[in-house]
Design a protein around this motif. Structure first.
Motif, mmCIF file in Angstrom:
data_model
loop_
_atom_site.group_PDB
_atom_site.id
_atom_site.type_symbol
_atom_site.label_atom_id
_atom_site.label_comp_id
_atom_site.label_asym_id
_atom_site.label_seq_id
_atom_site.Cartn_x
_atom_site.Cartn_y
_atom_site.Cartn_z
ATOM 1 N N VAL A 216 0.818 -1.215 0.000
ATOM 2 C CA VAL A 216 0.000 0.000 0.000
ATOM 3 C C VAL A 216 0.856 1.271 0.000
ATOM 4 C CG1 VAL A 216 -1.761 1.295 1.253
ATOM 5 C CG2 VAL A 216 -2.003 -1.189 0.952
ATOM 6 N N PRO A 217 1.887 1.417 0.859
ATOM 7 C CA PRO A 217 2.670 2.668 0.834
ATOM 8 C C PRO A 217 3.372 2.950 -0.494
ATOM 9 C CG PRO A 217 2.995 1.521 2.904
ATOM 10 C CD PRO A 217 2.246 0.572 2.006
ATOM 11 N N PRO A 218 4.112 1.987 -1.104
ATOM 12 C CA PRO A 218 4.769 2.342 -2.370
ATOM 13 C C PRO A 218 3.794 2.609 -3.513
ATOM 14 C CG PRO A 218 5.157 0.021 -1.855
ATOM 15 C CD PRO A 218 4.509 0.640 -0.659
ATOM 16 N N MET A 219 2.637 1.929 -3.510
ATOM 17 C CA MET A 219 1.677 2.160 -4.587
ATOM 18 C C MET A 219 0.956 3.492 -4.404
ATOM 19 S SD MET A 219 2.210 -0.289 -6.638
ATOM 20 C CE MET A 219 0.853 -0.532 -7.780
ATOM 21 N N LYS A 220 0.648 3.859 -3.172
ATOM 22 C CA LYS A 220 0.048 5.182 -2.938
ATOM 23 C C LYS A 220 1.040 6.291 -3.259
ATOM 24 C CE LYS A 220 -3.789 4.239 0.094
ATOM 25 N NZ LYS A 220 -4.496 4.609 1.311
ATOM 26 N N LYS A 221 2.304 6.059 -2.963
ATOM 27 C CA LYS A 221 3.351 7.017 -3.330
ATOM 28 C C LYS A 221 3.385 7.193 -4.847
ATOM 29 C CE LYS A 221 8.394 7.548 -3.135
ATOM 30 N NZ LYS A 221 9.649 6.925 -2.690
ATOM 31 N N LEU A 222 3.256 6.081 -5.568
ATOM 32 C CA LEU A 222 3.230 6.124 -7.033
ATOM 33 C C LEU A 222 2.040 6.941 -7.533
ATOM 34 C CD1 LEU A 222 4.168 5.030 -9.858
ATOM 35 C CD2 LEU A 222 2.553 3.152 -9.469
ATOM 36 N N ILE A 223 0.874 6.677 -6.988
ATOM 37 C CA ILE A 223 -0.338 7.370 -7.432
ATOM 38 C C ILE A 223 -0.219 8.874 -7.178
ATOM 39 C CG2 ILE A 223 -2.821 7.603 -6.985
ATOM 40 C CD1 ILE A 223 -2.736 4.502 -6.390
ATOM 41 N N ARG A 224 0.328 9.254 -6.028
ATOM 42 C CA ARG A 224 0.536 10.693 -5.741
ATOM 43 C C ARG A 224 1.529 11.294 -6.731
ATOM 44 N NH1 ARG A 224 0.641 8.769 -0.448
ATOM 45 N NH2 ARG A 224 2.923 8.892 -0.432
ATOM 46 N N ALA A 225 2.620 10.584 -6.997
ATOM 47 C CA ALA A 225 3.663 11.093 -7.894
ATOM 48 C C ALA A 225 3.141 11.271 -9.315
ATOM 49 C CB ALA A 225 4.859 10.144 -7.883
ATOM 50 N N MET A 226 2.223 10.403 -9.747
ATOM 51 C CA MET A 226 1.713 10.480 -11.119
ATOM 52 C C MET A 226 0.948 11.774 -11.385
ATOM 53 S SD MET A 226 0.477 6.545 -11.708
ATOM 54 C CE MET A 226 -0.047 6.747 -13.410
ATOM 55 N N SER A 227 0.416 12.389 -10.344
ATOM 56 C CA SER A 227 -0.367 13.618 -10.536
ATOM 57 C C SER A 227 0.511 14.862 -10.596
ATOM 58 C CB SER A 227 -1.399 13.762 -9.408
ATOM 59 O OG SER A 227 -0.741 13.967 -8.170
ATOM 60 N N LYS A 228 1.813 14.701 -10.400
ATOM 61 C CA LYS A 228 2.718 15.857 -10.384
ATOM 62 C C LYS A 228 3.358 16.051 -11.745
ATOM 63 C CE LYS A 228 3.607 15.327 -5.483
ATOM 64 N NZ LYS A 228 4.559 14.913 -4.460
ATOM 65 N N PRO A 229 3.642 17.311 -12.109
ATOM 66 C CA PRO A 229 4.304 17.579 -13.393
ATOM 67 C C PRO A 229 5.678 16.905 -13.444
ATOM 68 C CG PRO A 229 3.515 19.619 -12.368
ATOM 69 C CD PRO A 229 3.346 18.532 -11.361
ATOM 70 N N GLY A 230 6.052 16.440 -14.607
ATOM 71 C CA GLY A 230 7.373 15.843 -14.798
ATOM 72 C C GLY A 230 7.514 14.437 -14.241
ATOM 73 N N PHE A 231 6.398 13.760 -13.997
ATOM 74 C CA PHE A 231 6.449 12.411 -13.441
ATOM 75 C C PHE A 231 7.194 11.459 -14.371
ATOM 76 C CE2 PHE A 231 4.491 8.164 -13.592
ATOM 77 C CZ PHE A 231 4.869 7.693 -12.353
ATOM 78 N N ASP A 232 8.111 10.676 -13.809
ATOM 79 C CA ASP A 232 8.776 9.585 -14.519
ATOM 80 C C ASP A 232 8.468 8.297 -13.771
ATOM 81 O OD1 ASP A 232 10.082 10.933 -16.632
ATOM 82 O OD2 ASP A 232 11.646 11.621 -15.262
ATOM 83 N N TRP A 233 8.050 7.283 -14.512
ATOM 84 C CA TRP A 233 7.694 6.013 -13.889
ATOM 85 C C TRP A 233 8.929 5.391 -13.239
ATOM 86 C CZ3 TRP A 233 2.664 4.282 -13.919
ATOM 87 C CH2 TRP A 233 2.463 3.050 -13.276
ATOM 88 N N PRO A 234 8.826 4.959 -11.973
ATOM 89 C CA PRO A 234 9.982 4.302 -11.341
ATOM 90 C C PRO A 234 10.204 2.915 -11.956
ATOM 91 C CG PRO A 234 8.071 4.201 -9.895
ATOM 92 C CD PRO A 234 7.669 5.035 -11.078
ATOM 93 N N ILE A 235 11.394 2.674 -12.431
ATOM 94 C CA ILE A 235 11.693 1.449 -13.178
ATOM 95 C C ILE A 235 12.499 0.486 -12.305
ATOM 96 C CG2 ILE A 235 12.885 0.520 -15.214
ATOM 97 C CD1 ILE A 235 10.496 2.245 -15.910
#
Length: 198
Positions: A50-69
């Motif tokens: 839950v924490p890393p996926m919620k962090k991902l969802i929050r990050a996706m809404s920010k400008p300049g988001f890059d998917w963590p690989i």
């Protein structure tokens, strides 16, 4: 569970990978990959995820988001397919005008099929004879013209002179539209579907 272990193999590499400037990002990327691959339960039911996926969802809404690989797992960025395949006998189509840029986003959001209402009238009536059900399901019927001439403009006795009907209905949406293609222990890629709803 075996399928989840293939994804976990990428995380095992993290433990022996040299530390670099992006070690924290790589670790997060592998957490995301592992959690996205969790199928039963999905990541929503795994407390670690839950924490890393919620962090991902929050990050996706920010400008300049890059998917963590997760480079070690060789899965890359995820893909996305909004719609399921159309039912057998149907083909994908767009609900919008192809010349209108607003509707291009919705391309292939419909399923279209041609049915013969004369061949099996009972089956046609069972599937499409209820106008209220068609409205609820957003199914439209268009009787196709055939044998058109200047005298009756495709009509015969105030009816279209064709048995063919174009049936258009909304294309089913996927509940899990995101996917990772993750190599298994033999190197063949397996697809894991997931969603990013909180």
């Amino acid at each position: 569970m075996k399928r989840l272990l293939y994804a976990a193999a990428g995380l095992a590499v993290i433990a022996i990978a040299p530390k670099g400037a992006k070690a924290q990002d790589a670790e997060w990327g592998c957490q995301v990959l592992l959690c996205a691959a969790s199928q039963n339960p999905s990541w929503h039911g795994v407390p670690y995820c839950v924490p890393p996926m919620k962090k991902l969802i929050r990050a996706m809404s920010k400008p300049g988001f890059d998917w963590p690989i997760c480079h070690q797992a060789k899965a890359g960025e995820p893909g996305r397919q909004e719609f399921e395949e159309c039912p057998a006998g149907s083909r994908p189509a767009s609900s919008g005008n192809g010349d209108d840029p607003v509707f291009r986003r919705d391309q292939n959001d419909q399923c279209v099929r041609i049915v013969d209402r004369c061949e099996d009238g009972d089956e046609y009536d069972r599937l499409y004879g209820d106008a209220e059900a068609n409205d609820r399901n957003r199914t439209t019927l268009e009787i196709l013209r055939s044998g058109r001439n200047d005298d009756d403009f495709g009509y015969r006795d105030n009816k279209y002179n064709s048995c063919k009907v174009k049936v258009t209905s909304p294309r089913p949406r996927r509940s899990n539209p995101w996917y990772f293609d993750i190599p298994n222990d033999k190197g063949a890629k397996e697809r894991f579907w997931f969603n990013l709803r909180t």
